[in-house]
Scaffold this active site. Structure first.
Site, PDB file in Angstrom:
ATOM      1  N   HIS A 293       0.824  -1.200   0.000  1.00 10.22           N
ATOM      2  CA  HIS A 293       0.000   0.000   0.000  1.00 10.22           C
ATOM      3  C   HIS A 293       0.865   1.260   0.000  1.00 10.22           C
ATOM      4  O   HIS A 293       0.509   2.271  -0.575  1.00 10.22           O
ATOM      5  CB  HIS A 293      -0.961  -0.027   1.185  1.00 10.22           C
ATOM      6  CG  HIS A 293      -2.111  -0.956   0.938  1.00 10.22           C
ATOM      7  ND1 HIS A 293      -2.907  -1.450   1.922  1.00 10.22           N
ATOM      8  CD2 HIS A 293      -2.575  -1.473  -0.217  1.00 10.22           C
ATOM      9  CE1 HIS A 293      -3.829  -2.231   1.383  1.00 10.22           C
ATOM     10  NE2 HIS A 293      -3.642  -2.265   0.093  1.00 10.22           N
TER      11      HIS A 293
ATOM     12  N   GLU B  70     -21.382  -0.405 -14.170  1.00  7.23           N
ATOM     13  CA  GLU B  70     -20.522  -1.001 -13.144  1.00  7.23           C
ATOM     14  C   GLU B  70     -21.120  -2.280 -12.584  1.00  7.23           C
ATOM     15  O   GLU B  70     -20.600  -2.843 -11.628  1.00  7.23           O
ATOM     16  CB  GLU B  70     -20.200   0.004 -12.037  1.00  7.23           C
ATOM     17  CG  GLU B  70     -21.396   0.643 -11.372  1.00  7.23           C
ATOM     18  CD  GLU B  70     -21.002   1.720 -10.361  1.00  7.23           C
ATOM     19  OE1 GLU B  70     -19.844   1.770  -9.925  1.00  7.23           O
ATOM     20  OE2 GLU B  70     -21.890   2.521 -10.003  1.00  7.23           O
TER      21      GLU B  70
ATOM     22  N   CYS C  36     -13.880   5.093 -16.062  1.00 13.31           N
ATOM     23  CA  CYS C  36     -13.453   5.956 -14.957  1.00 13.31           C
ATOM     24  C   CYS C  36     -12.933   5.151 -13.763  1.00 13.31           C
ATOM     25  O   CYS C  36     -12.555   5.725 -12.753  1.00 13.31           O
ATOM     26  CB  CYS C  36     -14.585   6.878 -14.519  1.00 13.31           C
ATOM     27  SG  CYS C  36     -15.982   5.997 -13.837  1.00 13.31           S
TER      28      CYS C  36
ATOM     29  N   ASN D 141     -13.928  -0.523 -11.179  1.00  8.55           N
ATOM     30  CA  ASN D 141     -13.686  -0.957  -9.795  1.00  8.55           C
ATOM     31  C   ASN D 141     -14.822  -1.879  -9.332  1.00  8.55           C
ATOM     32  O   ASN D 141     -14.592  -2.951  -8.777  1.00  8.55           O
ATOM     33  CB  ASN D 141     -13.603   0.248  -8.849  1.00  8.55           C
ATOM     34  CG  ASN D 141     -12.559   1.252  -9.286  1.00  8.55           C
ATOM     35  OD1 ASN D 141     -11.658   0.901 -10.027  1.00  8.55           O
ATOM     36  ND2 ASN D 141     -12.678   2.484  -8.841  1.00  8.55           N
ATOM     37  N   ASP D 142     -16.052  -1.419  -9.578  1.00 12.64           N
ATOM     38  CA  ASP D 142     -17.195  -2.246  -9.186  1.00 12.64           C
ATOM     39  C   ASP D 142     -17.494  -3.331 -10.214  1.00 12.64           C
ATOM     40  O   ASP D 142     -17.842  -4.453  -9.861  1.00 12.64           O
ATOM     41  CB  ASP D 142     -18.437  -1.373  -8.980  1.00 12.64           C
ATOM     42  CG  ASP D 142     -18.443  -0.760  -7.597  1.00 12.64           C
ATOM     43  OD1 ASP D 142     -18.149  -1.487  -6.631  1.00 12.64           O
ATOM     44  OD2 ASP D 142     -18.720   0.444  -7.476  1.00 12.64           O
TER      45      ASP D 142
HETATM   46  C1  PEP Z   1     -15.991   2.264 -10.165  1.00 12.56           C
HETATM   47  O1  PEP Z   1     -16.756   1.494  -9.594  1.00 12.56           O
HETATM   48  O2  PEP Z   1     -15.130   1.898 -10.977  1.00 12.56           O
HETATM   49  C2  PEP Z   1     -16.037   3.710  -9.887  1.00 12.56           C
HETATM   50  C3  PEP Z   1     -15.369   4.569 -10.613  1.00 12.56           C
HETATM   51  O3  PEP Z   1     -16.776   4.117  -8.837  1.00 12.56           O
HETATM   52  P1  PEP Z   1     -16.333   3.950  -7.312  1.00 12.56           P
HETATM   53  O4  PEP Z   1     -14.899   3.532  -7.292  1.00 12.56           O
HETATM   54  O5  PEP Z   1     -16.602   5.264  -6.687  1.00 12.56           O
HETATM   55  O6  PEP Z   1     -17.253   2.878  -6.825  1.00 12.56           O
HETATM   56 MG    MG Z   2     -18.423   2.216  -8.419  1.00 14.22          MG
END
Ligand code: PEP
Ligand code: MG
Length: 542
Positions: free
Chosen positions: A186, A428, A499, A451-452
């Site tokens: 990290h 997502e 994103c 990410n999700d």
């Molecule tokens: C994602 O899920 O990739 C995203 C950009 O949103 P967050 O990380 O805020 O869930």
């Molecule tokens: Mg997200």
């Protein structure tokens, strides 16, 4: 001259004096006799540590990035880990003072984790020690640990903990060199996000003896030269001059379009948490703000921000973006995020619970207030609205109707706003990608949240440190869903942005563009390198 070779984390040649940091918190001393209710003392320290970690996560979110802030969510999980707590409780039951029991638990857990093969899990040992150190500090009545230096230095140590990284005064830290650690740690992730040249795993030869000595760190090669000879210094000066010229070229990337060699134009956007970050992103040459996570405005406070406060915040960001598009994501909060004043019911599986727009449907006033604030602020720039956690067409229809009714009310009140701001949806969930043809007919843009999308596609909790080897944003299944969404966006003639963290992974830039993505939104510090990468790519024909 001593030459130590480790692993490169963040490139950059740095000349400086070494400040060797020796933490002592994981070595209990002076607490020979239990003071009284040791378990009560531990519980109180644990509560305080959780509070501190929440604050730290907020600071990190605002100053560095969302993904980096989640490192501290991992720390919170560790503090509640059953095995860890069992060792502490057993130590106290045997008559140890709380400090000693916590130190023993930290060391035992760290020893266990570092014995596991596989970089990611082994690296969590440093996090356990960081968490234990925090609790011990609280028990000792010490202030949170910060590293103070008497001038700009190369910070060296066996390890630098993630929480110490976040507290560093960047003006006084030229580079970081650690004896232990890997590029999965990290600390390494934070050094990259903070753009501090760093090298880890330099080995046991990096000791307190180096303190105060002149050195040169070559972050790209992963090498530190302690008391360098003249020839090395001359060679490094030359390399530094080359890097400076390259950085100057990156900084000077004009505002011309970022296109690949074969002519595909890509819009590089920024993910930000504040107007300050929006300004930094603009300086770095972003073409827009691809994601403003409005949760930041709601977390770490005692009550909801009202419409006027939200309006002011969105206005500031729109103004900071100086005519660039700003994608304002509506509240993405759920039972897992600490927004205590919302008094949400505890859920057994919060990631699959009342998150994002689902919460808005049970509490429409939340969303209506936010949309009113966004529309009111829209006259100060180019706003766009983004809805998180979409999984069904009916959700989008309901959200669009809600936005239309907000516009109608505002118009009835004679309030000035831009009625045509684009409305987009996060892709997502795998469901959203799979029905993206239908979503694309209703929305003005897609923002693909890898990410999700990764956690839901691979059934791997993004916050669980034990799942590092399973949670892979470049997994073929995730890429297939990205491709599906991007192609459906193209067919409907709407833009598709990525994103999530994958957007900043330069090893995947070519793949993402070839899948049909046409915008990438990354943290402000990642922008220049991403722009340079795009300009150097030649894509494969479709
Ligand atoms: C994602 O899920 O990739 C995203 C950009 O949103 P967050 O990380 O805020 O869930
Ligand atoms: Mg997200």
């Amino acid at each position: 001259m001593i030459t130590l070779k480790g692993k490169s984390v963040q490139s950059g040649v740095v000349f400086g004096r070494i400040h060797f940091h020796c933490p002592d918190e994981n070595n209990p001393g002076g607490e020979g006799v239990p003071a009284g209710d040791e378990f009560g003392r531990f519980k109180a320290a644990q509560t305080e540590a959780l509070r501190q970690l929440e604050v730290l996560a907020e600071q990190t979110r605002a100053g560095i990035g969302q993904a980096e802030a989640e490192l501290f969510d991992v720390h919170k999980l560790m503090l509640g880990d059953g095995d860890y707590l069992d060792i502490v409780t057993a130590g106290i039951a045997q008559g140890q003072p709380a400090e000693q029991a916590v130190a023993a638990a930290g060391k035992q857990m760290a020893g266990f984790l570092s014995g596991i093969q596989g970089g990611y899990i082994a690296e969590r040992a440093a996090d356990v020690l960081d968490v234990s150190g925090r609790v011990i500090n609280i028990l000792r009545g010490h202030a949170p640990r910060e590293i103070k230096t008497d001038g700009p230095v190369i910070l060296a140590g066996e390890q630098i903990s993630p929480s110490q990284m976040v507290g560093l005064d960047k003006t006084r830290i030229l580079a970081i060199a650690t004896a232990e650690g890997s590029r999965y740690s990290h600390m390494a992730i934070l050094a990259q996000a903070m753009n501090i040249p760093a090298t880890v795993g330099l080995g046991d030869a990096l000791t307190l003896d180096s303190d105060g000595k002149d050195a040169i760190l070559d972050g790209e090669a992963g090498v530190i030269y302690i008391q360098p000879d003249q020839e090395t210094a001359a060679r490094m000066r030359q390399k530094l001059a080359g890097e400076q010229a390259q950085n100057a070229a990156l900084a000077l990337l004009d505002n011309s379009p970022d296109s690949t060699i074969d002519g595909k134009e890509v819009l590089v956007y920024a993910n930000v948490a504040s107007a300050e970050q929006a300004k930094e992103a603009a300086v770095n040459g972003c073409k827009g703000i691809g994601l403003y996570r409005s949760e930041f405005l709601f977390l770490g406070r005692e009550g909801l921000p009202d419409e006027d406060e939200q309006y002011e915040t969105y206005r500031e960001i729109l103004q900071a973006a100086d005519g660039r598009e700003v994608v304002l994501r509506t509240l993405d909060i759920g039972a897992d995020k600490s927004c205590k004043y919302l008094n949400l019911e505890k859920e057994s599986n919060p990631e699959l619970g009342l998150r994002g727009i689902r919460l808005a449907f049970v509490w429409p006033e939340l969303l209506i207030t936010q949309l009113r604030a966004i529309y009111r602020a829209s006259v100060f720039g180019r706003a766009a609205v983004l809805f998180p956690m979409i999984a069904s067409v009916w959700e989008v229809d309901k959200l669009l109707a809600l936005a239309a009714s907000v516009r109608e009310t505002l118009a009835g009140e004679g309030i000035d706003f831009d009625p045509n701001i684009p409305i987009g949806g996060m892709i997502e969930t795998p469901a959203a990608a799979l029905i993206s043809d239908q979503l694309a007919k209703r929305l003005n843009f897609f923002s693909i949240g890898t990410n999700d999308l990764t956690q839901y596609t691979l059934a791997a909790d993004r916050q669980n440190p034990a799942l590092g080897d399973y949670y892979n944003q470049a997994h073929p299944a995730v890429l297939a869903l990205i491709q599906m969404a991007a192609q459906n966006a193209k067919a409907a003639d709407i833009p598709a942005c990525v994103c999530g963290a994958l957007a900043g992974d330069l090893a995947q830039t070519q793949t993402l563009l070839e899948l049909g993505v046409d915008r990438l939104s990354v943290s402000p510090v990642q922008i220049p390198r991403l722009r340079a990468k795009i300009r150097a790519l030649r894509l494969q024909e479709d």
